[in-house]
Design a protein around this motif. Structure first.
Motif, PDB file in Angstrom:
ATOM      1  N   PHE A  86     -39.419 -49.198  61.641  1.00 50.68           N
ATOM      2  CA  PHE A  86     -38.465 -48.227  62.163  1.00 50.68           C
ATOM      3  C   PHE A  86     -37.224 -48.294  61.287  1.00 50.68           C
ATOM      4  O   PHE A  86     -37.166 -49.093  60.358  1.00 50.68           O
ATOM      5  CB  PHE A  86     -38.140 -48.523  63.640  1.00 50.68           C
ATOM      6  CG  PHE A  86     -37.640 -49.928  63.872  1.00 50.68           C
ATOM      7  CD1 PHE A  86     -38.521 -50.988  63.955  1.00 50.68           C
ATOM      8  CD2 PHE A  86     -36.280 -50.190  63.989  1.00 50.68           C
ATOM      9  CE1 PHE A  86     -38.064 -52.297  64.152  1.00 50.68           C
ATOM     10  CE2 PHE A  86     -35.819 -51.484  64.196  1.00 50.68           C
ATOM     11  CZ  PHE A  86     -36.715 -52.535  64.277  1.00 50.68           C
TER      12      PHE A  86
ATOM     13  N   GLU B  72     -44.452 -55.159  67.291  1.00 51.37           N
ATOM     14  CA  GLU B  72     -44.332 -54.876  68.717  1.00 51.37           C
ATOM     15  C   GLU B  72     -45.486 -53.974  69.132  1.00 51.37           C
ATOM     16  O   GLU B  72     -46.142 -53.355  68.290  1.00 51.37           O
ATOM     17  CB  GLU B  72     -43.016 -54.129  68.997  1.00 51.37           C
ATOM     18  CG  GLU B  72     -41.791 -54.965  68.724  1.00 51.37           C
ATOM     19  CD  GLU B  72     -40.542 -54.374  69.360  1.00 51.37           C
ATOM     20  OE1 GLU B  72     -40.284 -54.712  70.519  1.00 51.37           O
ATOM     21  OE2 GLU B  72     -39.837 -53.600  68.691  1.00 51.37           O
TER      22      GLU B  72
ATOM     23  N   ALA C 270     -26.312 -52.164  65.545  1.00 54.48           N
ATOM     24  CA  ALA C 270     -27.356 -51.401  64.862  1.00 54.48           C
ATOM     25  C   ALA C 270     -27.842 -50.318  65.805  1.00 54.48           C
ATOM     26  O   ALA C 270     -27.907 -50.530  67.023  1.00 54.48           O
ATOM     27  CB  ALA C 270     -28.508 -52.309  64.472  1.00 54.48           C
ATOM     28  N   ALA C 271     -28.154 -49.154  65.251  1.00 59.54           N
ATOM     29  CA  ALA C 271     -28.692 -48.057  66.057  1.00 59.54           C
ATOM     30  C   ALA C 271     -29.983 -47.577  65.418  1.00 59.54           C
ATOM     31  O   ALA C 271     -30.118 -47.570  64.193  1.00 59.54           O
ATOM     32  CB  ALA C 271     -27.689 -46.907  66.133  1.00 59.54           C
TER      33      ALA C 271
ATOM     34  N   GLU D 296     -32.456 -47.544  75.081  1.00 60.15           N
ATOM     35  CA  GLU D 296     -31.354 -48.043  74.252  1.00 60.15           C
ATOM     36  C   GLU D 296     -31.403 -47.418  72.871  1.00 60.15           C
ATOM     37  O   GLU D 296     -32.395 -47.485  72.159  1.00 60.15           O
ATOM     38  CB  GLU D 296     -31.425 -49.564  74.132  1.00 60.15           C
ATOM     39  CG  GLU D 296     -30.121 -50.091  73.595  1.00 60.15           C
ATOM     40  CD  GLU D 296     -30.230 -51.493  73.071  1.00 60.15           C
ATOM     41  OE1 GLU D 296     -30.457 -52.396  73.878  1.00 60.15           O
ATOM     42  OE2 GLU D 296     -30.086 -51.663  71.848  1.00 60.15           O
ATOM     43  N   ILE D 297     -30.277 -46.838  72.507  1.00 58.00           N
ATOM     44  CA  ILE D 297     -30.231 -46.113  71.237  1.00 58.00           C
ATOM     45  C   ILE D 297     -29.580 -46.983  70.164  1.00 58.00           C
ATOM     46  O   ILE D 297     -29.850 -46.856  68.979  1.00 58.00           O
ATOM     47  CB  ILE D 297     -29.474 -44.800  71.512  1.00 58.00           C
ATOM     48  CG1 ILE D 297     -29.899 -43.712  70.582  1.00 58.00           C
ATOM     49  CG2 ILE D 297     -28.001 -44.966  71.478  1.00 58.00           C
ATOM     50  CD1 ILE D 297     -29.532 -42.370  71.147  1.00 58.00           C
ATOM     51  N   GLY D 298     -28.739 -47.899  70.609  1.00 56.79           N
ATOM     52  CA  GLY D 298     -28.090 -48.796  69.657  1.00 56.79           C
ATOM     53  C   GLY D 298     -27.262 -49.816  70.411  1.00 56.79           C
ATOM     54  O   GLY D 298     -26.911 -49.607  71.567  1.00 56.79           O
ATOM     55  N   GLY D 299     -26.981 -50.916  69.736  1.00 57.26           N
ATOM     56  CA  GLY D 299     -26.176 -51.925  70.409  1.00 57.26           C
ATOM     57  C   GLY D 299     -25.842 -53.062  69.470  1.00 57.26           C
ATOM     58  O   GLY D 299     -26.299 -53.106  68.323  1.00 57.26           O
TER      59      GLY D 299
ATOM     60  N   GLU E 166     -34.277 -57.332  61.538  1.00 56.60           N
ATOM     61  CA  GLU E 166     -32.946 -56.826  61.913  1.00 56.60           C
ATOM     62  C   GLU E 166     -32.012 -57.012  60.717  1.00 56.60           C
ATOM     63  O   GLU E 166     -32.389 -57.656  59.730  1.00 56.60           O
ATOM     64  CB  GLU E 166     -32.431 -57.540  63.166  1.00 56.60           C
ATOM     65  CG  GLU E 166     -32.311 -59.052  63.047  1.00 56.60           C
ATOM     66  CD  GLU E 166     -30.912 -59.460  62.681  1.00 56.60           C
ATOM     67  OE1 GLU E 166     -29.977 -59.062  63.383  1.00 56.60           O
ATOM     68  OE2 GLU E 166     -30.751 -60.168  61.676  1.00 56.60           O
TER      69      GLU E 166
ATOM     70  N   GLN F 251     -32.946 -48.357  60.965  1.00 55.35           N
ATOM     71  CA  GLN F 251     -31.669 -48.601  61.640  1.00 55.35           C
ATOM     72  C   GLN F 251     -30.513 -48.249  60.723  1.00 55.35           C
ATOM     73  O   GLN F 251     -30.585 -48.418  59.503  1.00 55.35           O
ATOM     74  CB  GLN F 251     -31.516 -50.084  62.003  1.00 55.35           C
ATOM     75  CG  GLN F 251     -32.333 -50.519  63.198  1.00 55.35           C
ATOM     76  CD  GLN F 251     -32.045 -51.968  63.584  1.00 55.35           C
ATOM     77  OE1 GLN F 251     -31.532 -52.742  62.768  1.00 55.35           O
ATOM     78  NE2 GLN F 251     -32.379 -52.331  64.799  1.00 55.35           N
TER      79      GLN F 251
ATOM     80  N   GLY G   3     -40.769 -44.280  70.717  1.00 58.81           N
ATOM     81  CA  GLY G   3     -39.483 -44.937  70.499  1.00 58.81           C
ATOM     82  C   GLY G   3     -39.596 -46.395  70.088  1.00 58.81           C
ATOM     83  O   GLY G   3     -38.587 -47.065  69.894  1.00 58.81           O
ATOM     84  N   ARG G   4     -40.823 -46.901  69.991  1.00 56.34           N
ATOM     85  CA  ARG G   4     -40.984 -48.296  69.543  1.00 56.34           C
ATOM     86  C   ARG G   4     -42.082 -48.358  68.494  1.00 56.34           C
ATOM     87  O   ARG G   4     -43.235 -48.027  68.772  1.00 56.34           O
ATOM     88  CB  ARG G   4     -41.340 -49.183  70.729  1.00 56.34           C
ATOM     89  CG  ARG G   4     -41.125 -50.638  70.395  1.00 56.34           C
ATOM     90  CD  ARG G   4     -40.869 -51.439  71.631  1.00 56.34           C
ATOM     91  NE  ARG G   4     -42.149 -51.813  72.222  1.00 56.34           N
ATOM     92  CZ  ARG G   4     -42.275 -52.355  73.421  1.00 56.34           C
ATOM     93  NH1 ARG G   4     -41.235 -52.576  74.165  1.00 56.34           N
ATOM     94  NH2 ARG G   4     -43.454 -52.679  73.871  1.00 56.34           N
ATOM     95  N   TYR G   5     -41.708 -48.784  67.309  1.00 56.87           N
ATOM     96  CA  TYR G   5     -42.631 -48.763  66.179  1.00 56.87           C
ATOM     97  C   TYR G   5     -42.619 -50.109  65.470  1.00 56.87           C
ATOM     98  O   TYR G   5     -41.762 -50.947  65.725  1.00 56.87           O
ATOM     99  CB  TYR G   5     -42.221 -47.651  65.195  1.00 56.87           C
ATOM    100  CG  TYR G   5     -41.954 -46.353  65.887  1.00 56.87           C
ATOM    101  CD1 TYR G   5     -43.005 -45.542  66.299  1.00 56.87           C
ATOM    102  CD2 TYR G   5     -40.650 -45.953  66.194  1.00 56.87           C
ATOM    103  CE1 TYR G   5     -42.775 -44.363  66.994  1.00 56.87           C
ATOM    104  CE2 TYR G   5     -40.401 -44.772  66.887  1.00 56.87           C
ATOM    105  CZ  TYR G   5     -41.468 -43.988  67.285  1.00 56.87           C
ATOM    106  OH  TYR G   5     -41.224 -42.842  67.981  1.00 56.87           O
TER     107      TYR G   5
HETATM  108  P1  AMP Z   1     -31.742 -54.525  68.154  1.00 62.41           P
HETATM  109  O1  AMP Z   1     -31.692 -54.928  66.714  1.00 62.41           O
HETATM  110  O2  AMP Z   1     -32.942 -55.070  68.878  1.00 62.41           O
HETATM  111  O3  AMP Z   1     -30.452 -54.737  68.874  1.00 62.41           O
HETATM  112  O4  AMP Z   1     -31.987 -52.968  68.149  1.00 62.41           O
HETATM  113  C1  AMP Z   1     -31.011 -52.045  67.786  1.00 62.41           C
HETATM  114  C2  AMP Z   1     -31.590 -50.650  67.886  1.00 62.41           C
HETATM  115  O5  AMP Z   1     -32.682 -50.512  66.977  1.00 62.41           O
HETATM  116  C3  AMP Z   1     -32.188 -50.334  69.237  1.00 62.41           C
HETATM  117  O6  AMP Z   1     -31.212 -49.877  70.114  1.00 62.41           O
HETATM  118  C4  AMP Z   1     -33.178 -49.257  68.892  1.00 62.41           C
HETATM  119  O7  AMP Z   1     -32.513 -48.012  68.773  1.00 62.41           O
HETATM  120  C5  AMP Z   1     -33.672 -49.665  67.534  1.00 62.41           C
HETATM  121  N1  AMP Z   1     -34.954 -50.398  67.604  1.00 62.41           N
HETATM  122  C6  AMP Z   1     -35.148 -51.720  67.825  1.00 62.41           C
HETATM  123  N2  AMP Z   1     -36.459 -52.034  67.773  1.00 62.41           N
HETATM  124  C7  AMP Z   1     -37.125 -50.885  67.528  1.00 62.41           C
HETATM  125  C8  AMP Z   1     -38.505 -50.531  67.348  1.00 62.41           C
HETATM  126  N3  AMP Z   1     -39.472 -51.433  67.412  1.00 62.41           N
HETATM  127  N4  AMP Z   1     -38.798 -49.233  67.095  1.00 62.41           N
HETATM  128  C9  AMP Z   1     -37.833 -48.294  67.019  1.00 62.41           C
HETATM  129  N5  AMP Z   1     -36.524 -48.567  67.157  1.00 62.41           N
HETATM  130  C10 AMP Z   1     -36.157 -49.836  67.410  1.00 62.41           C
END
Ligand code: AMP
Length: 413
Positions: A126, A116, A306-307, A281-284, A83, A128, A121-123
């Protein structure tokens, strides 16, 4: 035959056809940030492992099971960044940015890594885009960063966006609440999942993220942190809400929004989009008033988000975009090849996208190639300074003056 090489599990290549949609997202973000006075920061893709243990938190999913951690050849423990906030705060402290005018407003874009289970949508790698406002505890700072993400998603026309909002209060309130939640979870230990049960002591808040029905049932009746906030935290939250109301940004208070990182305090939020299935979730992000001090800096309140670029693209349902170019320079005779290269170069300098044949094809083959390259026009060099311009859509052809080509093509754009 040798085994075909493949990209590692959970990773993907970004091919030219995918790039355009990504560039649109990145350049929209760059504009939104520039207009709001955010400066771009880039930190390394790896950091000392200790940074993430200290910031993200020992008991979080990220630190416990999602980091790509390895020893480098010098025996240092290194982690590919999972992150962005921790590294931005590390840089803030390392470069003494507290001496600059506060708050310091920064944004970033780049690859992140989490081990993960891959799905849509989960890689594991990825991308941000993120923003951090460091050095202000004013509710205006909260409202401003939320507004930026809201604006970016609106500008990109992401459909079905919803904002979920909550406050986690300050650390002492949270610590007390954690004990209350532990007691509640122990009373219902037989009904929650094994995963939640195993973490009653270490990370009880995570139970709100559980996806199984029995645990969700238990959590629906659990005491909520938002009902335990102190007067000051409530006041701060009320101001953030008032500012969002005044700005016309709709939101839903979500008492179960806890977010998976330890460093959050007070405001937390998440944007979801429709049609994304489990990964909606697209971002937060949220406020992290204790993190800079935790990393050895002065007491400095901050907030950020982050999105995920892939999630935005999925939500947009971006089709692969076909290649387009303004002109394909073809030759009637092989002797014209050097002239074709010179003309393509001249047209490129005039700002046009120009292609040419690189495989010695027949004229028919070159026209087919021009079509595949998505050229709007093909210019066929005939020798003796003569040239024909063909409109690839209508098939109309006419003689043209080579010297006037840059202007003619620019007009036809
Ligand atoms: P986070 O840092 O967990 O708050 O994630 C912020 C944003 O990053 C999420 O809303 C997703 O859009 C994206 N994101 C987080 N983890 C992943 C992942 N493993 N693969 C793709 N996008 C991700």
């Amino acid at each position: 035959m040798s085994r075909k090489a493949q990209a590692p599990k959970g990773t993907f290549d970004i091919l030219p056809a995918d790039s355009r949609a990504r560039e649109r997202v990145e350049s929209a973000a760059a504009q939104v940030f520039a207009r709001a006075g955010f400066g771009r920061i880039e930190t390394p893709v790896f950091e000392d492992t200790d940074l993430f243990h200290r910031s993200v938190g020992e008991t979080t999913d990220i630190v416990q099971k999602e980091m790509f951690t390895f020893d480098d050849l010098g025996g240092r423990s290194i982690t590919l960044r999972p992150e962005g906030t921790a590294a931005v705060c590390r840089a803030y402290v390392e470069h003494g940015m507290h001496k600059l005018a506060q708050p310091v407003k920064l944004w970033y874009s780049g690859p992140f890594f989490r081990y993960e289970a891959p799905q849509a949508g989960r890689y594991r790698q990825f991308h941000q885009i993120g923003a951090e406002t460091i050095g202000s505890d004013d509710p205006l700072a909260d409202a401003e960063v939320i507004m930026l993400l809201s604006d970016l998603l609106a500008e990109l026309e992401v459909p079905g966006v919803k904002l979920h909002l909550a406050s986690l209060g300050s650390p002492d309130v949270r610590a007390e609440y954690r004990n209350e939640l532990r007691t509640y979870l122990r009373e219902h230990e037989d009904k929650v999942s094994g995963d939640v049960r195993a973490r009653i002591d270490t990370n009880p808040l995570r139970a709100f993220d559980a996806k199984d029905e029995p645990t969700k049932g238990v959590m629906a009746d659990a005491p909520k942190l938002i009902d335990r906030l102190s007067g000051e935290d409530l006041e701060h939250f009320g101001e953030v809400r008032g500012l969002l109301d005044a700005a016309g940004i709709g939101y839903e208070i979500d008492p179960t929004l806890v977010r998976g990182l330890d460093y959050y305090t007070r405001t937390v939020f998440a944007f979801t989009a429709e049609g994304l299935g489990a990964q909606s979730e697209i971002g937060g992000g949220g406020r992290y008033d204790g993190l800079i001090a935790e990393l050895g800096g002065p007491d400095t309140p901050a907030i950020g988000w982050a999105a995920g670029i892939e999630r935005i693209l999925l939500a947009l349902g971006e089709p692969e975009s076909a290649e387009r170019s303004d002109v394909f320079v073809a030759v009637a005779e092989p002797e014209q090849r050097a002239a074709a290269l010179a003309l393509a170069n001249e047209l490129r300098h005039a700002g046009l996208v120009a292609n040419l044949d690189l495989a010695g094809r027949s004229l028919k083959g070159q026209l087919k190639q021009a079509d595949r390259a998505g050229a709007r026009h093909t210019v066929i060099l005939e020798g003796d300074g003569r040239a024909t311009m063909r409109d690839m859509e209508s098939g109309d052809q006419r003689e043209v003056d080579v010297a006037r080509l840059p202007d003619e093509l620019a007009e036809a754009r």
